[in-house]
Motif scaffolding. Structure first.
Motif, short mmCIF file in Angstrom:
data_model
loop_
_atom_site.label_atom_id
_atom_site.label_comp_id
_atom_site.label_asym_id
_atom_site.label_seq_id
_atom_site.Cartn_x
_atom_site.Cartn_y
_atom_site.Cartn_z
N VAL A 236 0.90 -1.25 -0.12
CA VAL A 236 -0.03 -0.11 -0.36
C VAL A 236 1.25 1.19 0.25
O VAL A 236 0.18 2.68 0.03
CB VAL A 236 -1.03 0.03 1.74
CG1 VAL A 236 -1.58 -0.92 1.12
CG2 VAL A 236 -0.17 0.29 2.46
N TYR A 237 2.14 0.76 0.04
CA TYR A 237 3.06 1.95 0.55
C TYR A 237 4.76 2.01 0.11
O TYR A 237 4.47 0.53 -0.15
CB TYR A 237 3.12 2.95 1.54
CG TYR A 237 2.33 4.15 1.92
CD1 TYR A 237 1.97 4.87 2.11
CD2 TYR A 237 4.12 5.36 1.35
CE1 TYR A 237 2.00 6.44 2.21
CE2 TYR A 237 4.25 6.08 1.94
CZ TYR A 237 2.70 7.43 2.06
OH TYR A 237 2.71 8.08 1.72
N ASP A 238 4.71 2.95 -0.93
CA ASP A 238 6.66 2.65 -1.22
C ASP A 238 7.57 2.88 -0.29
O ASP A 238 7.69 3.15 1.34
CB ASP A 238 6.90 3.64 -2.18
CG ASP A 238 8.20 3.27 -2.92
OD1 ASP A 238 8.59 2.81 -2.45
OD2 ASP A 238 8.74 4.82 -3.39
N SER A 239 8.25 1.82 -0.38
CA SER A 239 9.03 1.52 0.17
C SER A 239 9.95 2.37 0.18
O SER A 239 10.62 2.35 2.00
CB SER A 239 10.05 -0.69 0.32
OG SER A 239 10.71 -0.28 -0.40
N THR A 240 10.13 3.14 0.10
CA THR A 240 11.33 3.68 0.28
C THR A 240 11.45 5.23 0.53
O THR A 240 12.04 5.62 1.78
CB THR A 240 12.14 4.36 -1.56
OG1 THR A 240 12.28 3.52 -2.04
CG2 THR A 240 13.46 5.23 -1.64
#
Length: 392
Positions: A236-240
């Motif tokens: 659900v969210y960019d890991s960066t």
């Protein structure tokens, strides 16, 4: 899924995810620490309540849950049903929203931690204050989160936008309605420990949301399968940007609001954490994860009176009591491929000049680090950042 009479009479075999050893240690921590905290704060110890949830990060499985100071009480379960203001536990969501826009915000971005006055829709004015009643000038974003500064967080949140922050909270796992009030930025949002665990599990897992579960499968009395509850994972969210936020939370654990834990825990244990304290010290929260486990602890009064406890002086201690007794599997942390480490002058937020003694190394999304170099700060600025250079 089942009628109560069936659960009581059909002989169903219900396989849970609970770990008896972790459950036992959690219950011991409550008994010992709540009695101690109640006496040390000159409080009627029978009134001081708490709740905790320990989650396996890889699976989202509940390993232990304690719903009150009497774990065998079969009534009100505060871990599930005590909906209380979460205080500064909301702040990682504010900073995650900002860091998702690397063209504008990085861990080195300087934020004004000076006094701020906000005009509310009803005409009232809101003037937040830091816990220490001080302002700290221009501070790097990483320091603002690690030290849980309210003024810089409120200013950052208004710059980013309340609708964007609410969207982040929803993506991380909050399902209830969230009002777009500025006080949201400092934790007026009320959640149960279970709901907080869902949000922080998404952070701990690098942006992968797994609905928390406590039951794996149900069989008949004869061992025939009735229902299974499979693992469900969704990114659900960019890991960066989540990596950047959890890096700042590791700074908070080592040198910021959570640093008290290292009086007890091993120095080489890597923890990412956040403390939370609601208005008038009514609620004491702590969220922390290390290795393969995440723990959420809340302390408060059922009558909503003050506890006299901050997140550090209350909930953190129960969290440490639990985590010092359980085994943690520490895997090699995977740094996202688009992260680079760059030395920064913390006084200016610019790339450090050659030989700057006060330079600190911070992670950046590739291409977002400042290109302009700062002259050495001549030793007069940035001295408060020596701790950051020693982080890892």
């Amino acid at each position: 899924d089942y009628r109560e009479q069936d659960l009581n009479s059909e002989g169903l075999q219900i396989f849970t995810t609970f770990d008896p050893l972790i459950q036992t240690e959690s219950e011991k921590a409550f008994t010992n620490r709540l009695n101690q905290l109640g006496k040390s704060r000159d409080t009627d110890e029978a009134e001081l309540q708490a709740a905790s949830v320990v989650i396996g990060i890889e699976t989202g499985e509940v390993l232990s849950m304690v719903g009150g100071r009497n774990p065998r009480f079969a009534g009100f379960n505060r871990a599930l049903d005590a909906v209380r203001p979460i205080g500064s536990l909301v702040k990682p969501s504010v900073y995650l929203t900002a860091l998702s826009n690397p063209e504008q915000f990085t861990l080195a971005t300087l934020i004004d931690d000076g006094p701020i006055t906000l005009e509310l829709e009803n005409g009232d004015q809101w003037e937040p204050q830091n816990f220490d009643k001080q302002s700290h000038g221009m501070v790097p974003l990483v320091m603002a989160l690690a030290n849980s500064y309210n003024l810089s967080t409120a200013r950052l949140g208004m710059d980013v936008g309340l609708p964007q922050i609410i969207e982040t909270l929803k993506r991380l796992g909050v399902e209830r309605d969230i009002k777009p009030y500025p006080s949201l930025l400092l934790g007026s949002l009320a959640l149960s420990p279970w709901e907080v665990a869902q949000v922080y599990h998404t952070l701990a897992s690098g942006g992968f949301r797994t609905p928390l579960r406590a039951i794996r499968e149900v069989l008949t009395a004869k061992g025939e399968p009735l229902q299974r509850y499979p693992l469900s994972i969704q990114q659900v969210y960019d890991s960066t940007p989540i990596y950047l936020v959890t890096y700042a939370m590791r700074v908070a654990a080592r040198f910021g609001t959570g640093r008290g834990m290292y009086r007890t825990l091993p120095e080489d244990l890597v923890v990412a954490s956040k403390t939370g304290t609601s208005n008038d010290l009514r609620d004491s929260w702590f969220a922390g994860f290390s290795g393969d486990k995440l723990g959420i602890v809340w302390i408060g009064m059922d009558n909503n009176e003050t506890t006299g406890l901050t997140g550090s002086s209350g909930a953190l201690r129960i969290w440490v009591d639990i985590f010092k007794q359980i085994s943690l599997v520490s895997g090699l942390e995977m740094t996202p491929p688009n992260i680079e480490m760059v030395k920064i002058d913390p006084k200016t937020g610019l790339r450090s000049g050659f030989g700057c003694e006060e330079a600190v190394e911070l992670p950046f999304i590739i291409g977002s680090a400042p290109s302009e170099s700062s002259p050495c700060s001549d030793g007069k600025g940035g001295k408060g950042f020596r701790w950051l250079r020693e982080l890892f």
